[in-house]
Design an enzyme around this catalytic site. Structure first.
Site, PDB file in Angstrom:
ATOM      1  CB  ALA A 148      -0.799   0.068   1.361  1.00 37.42           C
ATOM      2  CB  VAL A 197       3.834 -10.326   0.958  1.00 40.12           C
ATOM      3  CG1 VAL A 197       3.942 -11.419  -0.122  1.00 40.12           C
ATOM      4  CG2 VAL A 197       2.493  -9.741   0.996  1.00 40.12           C
ATOM      5  CE1 TYR A 226       3.977   9.122  -2.769  1.00 44.65           C
ATOM      6  CE2 TYR A 226       5.246   7.299  -1.859  1.00 44.65           C
ATOM      7  CZ  TYR A 226       4.941   8.724  -1.785  1.00 44.65           C
ATOM      8  OH  TYR A 226       5.305   9.459  -0.922  1.00 44.65           O
ATOM      9  CB  ALA A 273       6.403   8.885  -5.625  1.00 43.66           C
ATOM     10  CD  GLN A 274       6.390  12.587 -12.476  1.00 44.65           C
ATOM     11  OE1 GLN A 274       6.046  13.047 -13.358  1.00 44.65           O
ATOM     12  NE2 GLN A 274       7.413  12.919 -11.851  1.00 44.65           N
ATOM     13  CD  GLU A 319      14.512  15.159  -2.037  1.00 42.70           C
ATOM     14  OE1 GLU A 319      13.774  15.999  -2.312  1.00 42.70           O
ATOM     15  OE2 GLU A 319      13.902  14.177  -1.674  1.00 42.70           O
TER      16      GLU A 319
HETATM   17  P1  FAD Z   1       6.433   1.811  -2.106  1.00 44.29           P
HETATM   18  O1  FAD Z   1       6.028   3.318  -2.002  1.00 44.29           O
HETATM   19  O2  FAD Z   1       7.776   1.781  -1.428  1.00 44.29           O
HETATM   20  O3  FAD Z   1       5.398   0.825  -1.398  1.00 44.29           O
HETATM   21  C1  FAD Z   1       5.632  -0.214  -1.130  1.00 44.29           C
HETATM   22  C2  FAD Z   1       4.687  -0.843   0.292  1.00 44.29           C
HETATM   23  O4  FAD Z   1       4.984  -2.254   0.329  1.00 44.29           O
HETATM   24  C3  FAD Z   1       5.093  -0.254   1.518  1.00 44.29           C
HETATM   25  O5  FAD Z   1       3.832   0.327   2.121  1.00 44.29           O
HETATM   26  C4  FAD Z   1       5.807  -1.332   2.273  1.00 44.29           C
HETATM   27  O6  FAD Z   1       5.619  -1.202   3.616  1.00 44.29           O
HETATM   28  C5  FAD Z   1       5.076  -2.429   1.492  1.00 44.29           C
HETATM   29  N1  FAD Z   1       5.740  -3.748   1.609  1.00 44.29           N
HETATM   30  C6  FAD Z   1       6.693  -4.052   1.116  1.00 44.29           C
HETATM   31  N2  FAD Z   1       7.138  -5.327   1.521  1.00 44.29           N
HETATM   32  C7  FAD Z   1       6.202  -5.923   2.077  1.00 44.29           C
HETATM   33  C8  FAD Z   1       5.868  -7.172   2.219  1.00 44.29           C
HETATM   34  N3  FAD Z   1       6.806  -8.117   2.400  1.00 44.29           N
HETATM   35  N4  FAD Z   1       4.778  -7.626   2.881  1.00 44.29           N
HETATM   36  C9  FAD Z   1       3.755  -6.605   3.157  1.00 44.29           C
HETATM   37  N5  FAD Z   1       3.927  -5.333   2.761  1.00 44.29           N
HETATM   38  C10 FAD Z   1       5.294  -5.059   2.378  1.00 44.29           C
HETATM   39  N6  FAD Z   1      10.166   9.657  -5.676  1.00 44.29           N
HETATM   40  C11 FAD Z   1       9.361  10.752  -6.525  1.00 44.29           C
HETATM   41  O7  FAD Z   1       8.730  10.785  -7.648  1.00 44.29           O
HETATM   42  N7  FAD Z   1       9.592  11.974  -5.813  1.00 44.29           N
HETATM   43  C12 FAD Z   1      10.240  12.173  -4.660  1.00 44.29           C
HETATM   44  O8  FAD Z   1      10.450  13.477  -4.021  1.00 44.29           O
HETATM   45  C13 FAD Z   1      10.844  11.318  -4.225  1.00 44.29           C
HETATM   46  N8  FAD Z   1      11.594  11.282  -2.799  1.00 44.29           N
HETATM   47  C14 FAD Z   1      12.049  10.312  -2.391  1.00 44.29           C
HETATM   48  C15 FAD Z   1      12.650  10.240  -1.180  1.00 44.29           C
HETATM   49  C16 FAD Z   1      13.331   9.249  -0.676  1.00 44.29           C
HETATM   50  C17 FAD Z   1      13.928   9.655   0.700  1.00 44.29           C
HETATM   51  C18 FAD Z   1      13.064   8.011  -1.088  1.00 44.29           C
HETATM   52  C19 FAD Z   1      13.849   6.838  -0.516  1.00 44.29           C
HETATM   53  C20 FAD Z   1      12.414   7.760  -2.279  1.00 44.29           C
HETATM   54  C21 FAD Z   1      12.024   8.855  -3.042  1.00 44.29           C
HETATM   55  N9  FAD Z   1      11.074   8.701  -4.113  1.00 44.29           N
HETATM   56  C22 FAD Z   1      10.562   9.928  -4.755  1.00 44.29           C
HETATM   57  C23 FAD Z   1      10.923   7.519  -4.788  1.00 44.29           C
HETATM   58  C24 FAD Z   1       9.581   6.967  -4.487  1.00 44.29           C
HETATM   59  O9  FAD Z   1       9.437   7.179  -2.956  1.00 44.29           O
HETATM   60  C25 FAD Z   1       9.481   5.351  -4.978  1.00 44.29           C
HETATM   61  O10 FAD Z   1       9.771   5.315  -6.326  1.00 44.29           O
HETATM   62  C26 FAD Z   1       8.019   4.993  -4.494  1.00 44.29           C
HETATM   63  O11 FAD Z   1       7.659   5.055  -3.503  1.00 44.29           O
HETATM   64  C27 FAD Z   1       7.748   3.602  -5.271  1.00 44.29           C
HETATM   65  O12 FAD Z   1       6.348   3.312  -5.042  1.00 44.29           O
HETATM   66  P2  FAD Z   1       5.870   1.804  -4.763  1.00 44.29           P
HETATM   67  O13 FAD Z   1       4.329   1.686  -4.691  1.00 44.29           O
HETATM   68  O14 FAD Z   1       6.738   1.199  -5.831  1.00 44.29           O
HETATM   69  O15 FAD Z   1       6.569   1.496  -3.528  1.00 44.29           O
HETATM   70  P1  NAD Z   2      20.151   6.474  -6.960  1.00 43.48           P
HETATM   71  O1  NAD Z   2      20.191   5.264  -7.446  1.00 43.48           O
HETATM   72  O2  NAD Z   2      19.262   7.639  -7.675  1.00 43.48           O
HETATM   73  O3  NAD Z   2      21.476   7.304  -6.620  1.00 43.48           O
HETATM   74  C1  NAD Z   2      22.328   6.653  -6.010  1.00 43.48           C
HETATM   75  C2  NAD Z   2      23.609   7.329  -6.063  1.00 43.48           C
HETATM   76  O4  NAD Z   2      24.756   6.295  -5.347  1.00 43.48           O
HETATM   77  C3  NAD Z   2      24.193   7.369  -7.516  1.00 43.48           C
HETATM   78  O5  NAD Z   2      24.381   8.744  -7.600  1.00 43.48           O
HETATM   79  C4  NAD Z   2      25.446   6.504  -7.607  1.00 43.48           C
HETATM   80  O6  NAD Z   2      26.485   6.896  -8.264  1.00 43.48           O
HETATM   81  C5  NAD Z   2      25.701   6.514  -6.090  1.00 43.48           C
HETATM   82  N1  NAD Z   2      26.584   5.346  -5.647  1.00 43.48           N
HETATM   83  C6  NAD Z   2      26.160   4.008  -6.012  1.00 43.48           C
HETATM   84  N2  NAD Z   2      27.406   3.195  -5.352  1.00 43.48           N
HETATM   85  C7  NAD Z   2      28.294   3.984  -4.722  1.00 43.48           C
HETATM   86  C8  NAD Z   2      29.301   3.851  -3.969  1.00 43.48           C
HETATM   87  N3  NAD Z   2      29.727   2.545  -3.703  1.00 43.48           N
HETATM   88  N4  NAD Z   2      30.085   4.718  -3.344  1.00 43.48           N
HETATM   89  C9  NAD Z   2      29.345   6.114  -3.582  1.00 43.48           C
HETATM   90  N5  NAD Z   2      28.346   6.229  -4.355  1.00 43.48           N
HETATM   91  C10 NAD Z   2      27.688   5.338  -4.616  1.00 43.48           C
HETATM   92  O7  NAD Z   2      19.274   6.084  -5.779  1.00 43.48           O
HETATM   93  P2  NAD Z   2      18.347   7.011  -4.871  1.00 43.48           P
HETATM   94  O8  NAD Z   2      19.038   8.456  -4.771  1.00 43.48           O
HETATM   95  O9  NAD Z   2      17.950   6.312  -3.650  1.00 43.48           O
HETATM   96  O10 NAD Z   2      17.106   7.341  -5.481  1.00 43.48           O
HETATM   97  C11 NAD Z   2      16.151   6.129  -5.895  1.00 43.48           C
HETATM   98  C12 NAD Z   2      15.034   6.606  -6.763  1.00 43.48           C
HETATM   99  O11 NAD Z   2      14.053   7.330  -6.265  1.00 43.48           O
HETATM  100  C13 NAD Z   2      15.317   7.541  -7.993  1.00 43.48           C
HETATM  101  O12 NAD Z   2      14.623   6.945  -9.159  1.00 43.48           O
HETATM  102  C14 NAD Z   2      14.968   8.760  -7.765  1.00 43.48           C
HETATM  103  O13 NAD Z   2      14.828   9.545  -8.979  1.00 43.48           O
HETATM  104  C15 NAD Z   2      14.074   8.493  -6.860  1.00 43.48           C
HETATM  105  N6  NAD Z   2      13.933   9.803  -5.902  1.00 43.48           N
HETATM  106  C16 NAD Z   2      13.496  10.992  -6.212  1.00 43.48           C
HETATM  107  C17 NAD Z   2      13.613  11.846  -5.470  1.00 43.48           C
HETATM  108  C18 NAD Z   2      12.878  13.302  -6.150  1.00 43.48           C
HETATM  109  O14 NAD Z   2      12.334  13.471  -7.099  1.00 43.48           O
HETATM  110  N7  NAD Z   2      12.867  14.481  -5.350  1.00 43.48           N
HETATM  111  C19 NAD Z   2      13.963  11.883  -4.209  1.00 43.48           C
HETATM  112  C20 NAD Z   2      14.626  10.709  -3.806  1.00 43.48           C
HETATM  113  C21 NAD Z   2      14.611   9.551  -4.729  1.00 43.48           C
END
Ligand code: FAD
Ligand code: NAD
Length: 397
Positions: A12, A82, A14, A313-314, A170
């Site tokens: 549950a 799961v 995005y 998430a988008q 971030e």
């Molecule tokens: P998730 O949103 O991760 O949801 C998965 C769900 O499955 C969770 O509720 C989890 O608890 C549940 N789950 C997992 N395993 C199990 C299991 N075994 N049993 C039961 N439930 C389970 N993307 C953007 O577009 N814009 C951003 O600004 C952005 N910022 C981010 C910032 C951070 C710090 C991080 C880590 C990621 C960010 N992302 C951003 C990426 C984005 O969050 C992910 O791409 C997005 O959450 C993926 O959605 P999803 O539905 O695939 O999985």
């Molecule tokens: P990422 O894969 O985008 O970035 C990981 C970074 O770690 C890369 O720059 C890579 O070169 C570096 N790296 C890998 N191995 C390394 C090592 N051994 N030593 C040092 N650096 C190393 O992963 P993320 O930042 O967690 O993002 C995951 C996804 O979530 C992406 O698709 C990203 O676009 C998305 N996201 C989006 C936002 C936003 O839109 N604001 C914010 C967070 C995450």
């Protein structure tokens, strides 16, 4: 026995929430049984996790009870883990039971990718869930408290963030904002605190607009972040990290933001994967399984130029909507719809009042980009929970 098709949604986040909400809207009464499985009874905003991780915002701004987002008369919510997906039997094994399905939606999200780097799994922390960020926040504060008990342990004031992709940038921005507050609270001279961001690629935010990257680095350097660019973390130890150059950074706090992969349950189910992600067809179905849809971080799709879409998430949200429409179409024997990603741009926060954004064909930085970030967050709250959720969880200032 009921002949109503059973739809099971795993996860549950995005993708899963958007699928569930759309299904409850589109399905007629008694047209299907829908079950949503999630390991927590709350949905959390992964995109916001860097803030409670650093301690600049509360956990309560980062999650909402799933029961507030779905109609439990239409969707059964099962709080469970799961454990296994049995494709041949059309069953999902949970920690406390088994569910059978006719249609399965896999939206379990990603996992940190450690690339086999020794010590990372044991000694580094990751920003993945409410539980993981609670740990980071508490751990950071504890280091300050421990340092005050033994000021010879300066390694306790070194904080290493591995990876300067969007998650790393971030988080490091929030941490840099929090440090002065922690220093005041624990009577620590800020000059003794070091926040390192280590990036293997030649630049931070690889692939992003160079002008915005430069702006981001300037802002973060001014906040005190020390970058180590073009050098990989080679090992993580109980004493810190060892870089590819041989340099060691002594630290008791390593946060790994070096990348993500798909959920391991998917490989275990027998799907062919690339870093745990399944290349789905245009309709979001897993190859060879017309009744299994995979969305979000677990799916792999390519843009018209043949490059994989980054897991965001988008895209997960947009896939959730199309996925629900396609499950309904499949049940009704209608034609399925191709998924087409509509890129709304990227906004990355750089801490309080600062951000960078590339959206609507334009670049934004500073205060304007920070307002865009807030708008993006509020738009999401509005989509899943309407105005009440915006008012309850939105950050207006
Ligand atoms: P998730 O949103 O991760 O949801 C998965 C769900 O499955 C969770 O509720 C989890 O608890 C549940 N789950 C997992 N395993 C199990 C299991 N075994 N049993 C039961 N439930 C389970 N993307 C953007 O577009 N814009 C951003 O600004 C952005 N910022 C981010 C910032 C951070 C710090 C991080 C880590 C990621 C960010 N992302 C951003 C990426 C984005 O969050 C992910 O791409 C997005 O959450 C993926 O959605 P999803 O539905 O695939 O999985
Ligand atoms: P990422 O894969 O985008 O970035 C990981 C970074 O770690 C890369 O720059 C890579 O070169 C570096 N790296 C890998 N191995 C390394 C090592 N051994 N030593 C040092 N650096 C190393 O992963 P993320 O930042 O967690 O993002 C995951 C996804 O979530 C992406 O698709 C990203 O676009 C998305 N996201 C989006 C936002 C936003 O839109 N604001 C914010 C967070 C995450």
């Amino acid at each position: 026995m009921s002949t109503i098709p059973k739809i099971v949604i795993l996860g549950a986040g995005y993708g899963g929430i958007l699928t569930a909400q759309r299904l409850q809207k589109e399905l007629n009464y008694n047209e299907a049984d829908v079950t949503l499985v999630n390991r927590h009874d709350y949905h959390y905003f992964t995109t916001h996790l860097h803030m409670p991780a650093a301690g600049t915002d509360s956990i309560e701004h980062t999650r909402v009870a799933i029961s507030k987002l779905i109609d439990e008369f239409k969707i059964d919510l099962v709080k469970s883990n799961v454990q296994e997906i049995r494709l041949a039997d059309k069953k999902v094994v949970l920690q406390d039971g088994t569910l059978s399905y006719d249609y399965l939606v896999i939206a379990l999200g990603g996992e940190p990718e450690s690339f086999g780097i020794p010590g990372l799994t044991e000694y580094a922390m990751t920003i993945r869930s409410i539980n993981s960020v609670r740990l980071i926040r508490q751990h950071i504060e504890y280091q300050f408290a421990l340092y005050k008990m033994d000021e010879s342990r300066t390694d306790r004031l070194n904080f290493v963030v591995g990876g300067a992709g969007f998650s790393g940038i971030e988080f490091v921005a929030e941490l840099a904002d929090r440090i002065p507050q922690l220093c005041k609270e624990y009577d620590v001279d800020p000059n003794f605190v070091n926040v390192y961001n280590v990036e293997a690629a030649p630049t931070v935010l690889p692939g992003f607009d160079p002008e915005l990257v430069e702006y981001a680095m300037d802002v973060l350097k001014k906040k005190g972040v020390q970058f180590k660019i073009g050098v990989a973390i080679k090992e993580c130890t109980p004493d810190g990290v060892i870089l590819a150059t041989g340099e060691e950074i002594k630290s008791q706090t390593v946060i790994w933001t070096g990348g993500i992969r798909g959920n391991r349950l998917i490989e275990a189910a027998g799907f062919e994967t690339a870093r745990g992600r399944v290349k789905v067809d245009d309709y979001l179905r897993a190859p060879g399984h017309d009744n299994v849809f995979i969305i979000g971080d677990n799916s792999l799709m390519f843009n018209p130029e043949g490059r994989p879409y980054p897991p965001t998430a988008q895209i997960a949200m947009q896939q959730g909507v199309t996925c629900a429409q396609n499950v309904v179409a499949a049940i009704r024997g209608k034609e399925l719809k191709k998924f087409v990603f509509s890129n709304k741009g990227t906004v990355a926060s750089l801490g309080k009042g600062e951000a960078i954004a590339s959206a609507f064909g334009k670049k934004y930085k500073g205060w304007v980009a920070a307002q865009l970030k807030k708008l993006v967050d509020m738009r999401y709250l509005f989509i899943i929970g309407g105005i009440p959720l915006v008012l309850k969880k939105g950050r207006f200032f």
